[in-house]
Scaffold this motif. Structure first.
Motif, mmCIF file in Angstrom:
data_model
loop_
_atom_site.group_PDB
_atom_site.id
_atom_site.type_symbol
_atom_site.label_atom_id
_atom_site.label_comp_id
_atom_site.label_asym_id
_atom_site.label_seq_id
_atom_site.Cartn_x
_atom_site.Cartn_y
_atom_site.Cartn_z
ATOM 1 N N PRO A 53 -30.994 10.187 29.218
ATOM 2 C CA PRO A 53 -30.098 11.163 29.869
ATOM 3 C C PRO A 53 -30.135 12.508 29.184
ATOM 4 O O PRO A 53 -30.464 12.611 27.996
ATOM 5 N N LEU A 54 -29.807 13.532 29.935
ATOM 6 C CA LEU A 54 -29.672 14.868 29.372
ATOM 7 C C LEU A 54 -28.437 14.919 28.488
ATOM 8 O O LEU A 54 -27.432 14.295 28.795
ATOM 9 N N GLN A 55 -28.518 15.675 27.430
ATOM 10 C CA GLN A 55 -27.342 15.925 26.604
ATOM 11 C C GLN A 55 -26.739 17.229 27.059
ATOM 12 O O GLN A 55 -27.327 18.283 26.882
ATOM 13 N N VAL A 56 -25.560 17.155 27.677
ATOM 14 C CA VAL A 56 -24.907 18.331 28.230
ATOM 15 C C VAL A 56 -23.540 18.469 27.573
ATOM 16 O O VAL A 56 -22.831 17.486 27.374
ATOM 17 N N ALA A 66 -40.550 11.762 38.527
ATOM 18 C CA ALA A 66 -39.214 11.186 38.695
ATOM 19 C C ALA A 66 -38.298 11.661 37.574
ATOM 20 O O ALA A 66 -37.158 12.059 37.820
ATOM 21 N N HIS A 67 -38.800 11.631 36.367
ATOM 22 C CA HIS A 67 -38.057 12.094 35.197
ATOM 23 C C HIS A 67 -37.598 13.533 35.401
ATOM 24 O O HIS A 67 -36.408 13.847 35.267
ATOM 25 N N ASP A 68 -38.506 14.415 35.765
ATOM 26 C CA ASP A 68 -38.191 15.832 35.957
ATOM 27 C C ASP A 68 -37.177 16.039 37.084
ATOM 28 O O ASP A 68 -36.237 16.822 36.948
ATOM 29 N N HIS A 69 -37.364 15.339 38.181
ATOM 30 C CA HIS A 69 -36.488 15.532 39.334
ATOM 31 C C HIS A 69 -35.105 14.906 39.134
ATOM 32 O O HIS A 69 -34.110 15.417 39.662
ATOM 33 N N TYR A 70 -35.031 13.826 38.356
ATOM 34 C CA TYR A 70 -33.707 13.295 38.006
ATOM 35 C C TYR A 70 -32.935 14.315 37.176
ATOM 36 O O TYR A 70 -31.729 14.491 37.362
ATOM 37 N N TYR A 71 -33.622 14.996 36.266
ATOM 38 C CA TYR A 71 -32.943 16.005 35.454
ATOM 39 C C TYR A 71 -32.427 17.157 36.316
ATOM 40 O O TYR A 71 -31.316 17.637 36.130
ATOM 41 N N VAL A 72 -33.230 17.594 37.267
ATOM 42 C CA VAL A 72 -32.799 18.669 38.173
ATOM 43 C C VAL A 72 -31.598 18.194 38.995
ATOM 44 O O VAL A 72 -30.597 18.907 39.131
#
Length: 118
Positions: free
Chosen positions: A111-114, A77-83
């Motif tokens: 959350p990703l840092q973008v 879930a973690h990986d796919h939320y990031y994608v």
């Protein structure tokens, strides 16, 4: 539906096929059949990837992640939320970006840092 019989350049057929899988997956998720939903999402993802299409990829990965949360597959879930998050930024789907951010917070996924100009 047979994608092999599809005439070259028939994007409408492919998009309809992906949309049907995505819609059916959403229905299965709503009636609490996450495993069946994941199977349909994987079919839609395979069709999109084989044709190198971005159509609905952001939504499909978000759906995939949400179903994996239900099944307690935390790392997937973690990986796919990031994608899904990255794709929603690429497609400028701000409503989905916000939804993903809320769901990630709800499930305690950092959350990703973008960069702002991404």
């Amino acid at each position: 539906m047979d994608a092999q019989a599809m005439p070259m350049g028939d994007d409408d057929y492919l998009q309809n096929e992906i949309l049907i899988y995505a819609s059916a997956a959403q229905l299965y998720a709503k009636i609490n059949f996450p495993e069946e939903a994941l199977e349909l999402i994987d079919l839609a993802l395979k069709k999109a990837q084989e044709s190198q299409s971005l159509y609905l990829l952001d939504r499909l990965y978000a759906q995939k992640a949400a179903n994996e949360v239900v099944l307690n597959n935390v790392q997937s879930a973690h990986d796919h939320y990031y994608v899904a998050y990255a794709l929603s930024l690429v497609t400028h789907n701000s409503s989905l970006t916000e939804k993903i951010t809320k769901e990630m917070a709800e499930y305690h996924i950092a959350p990703l840092q973008v960069a702002n100009d991404a």
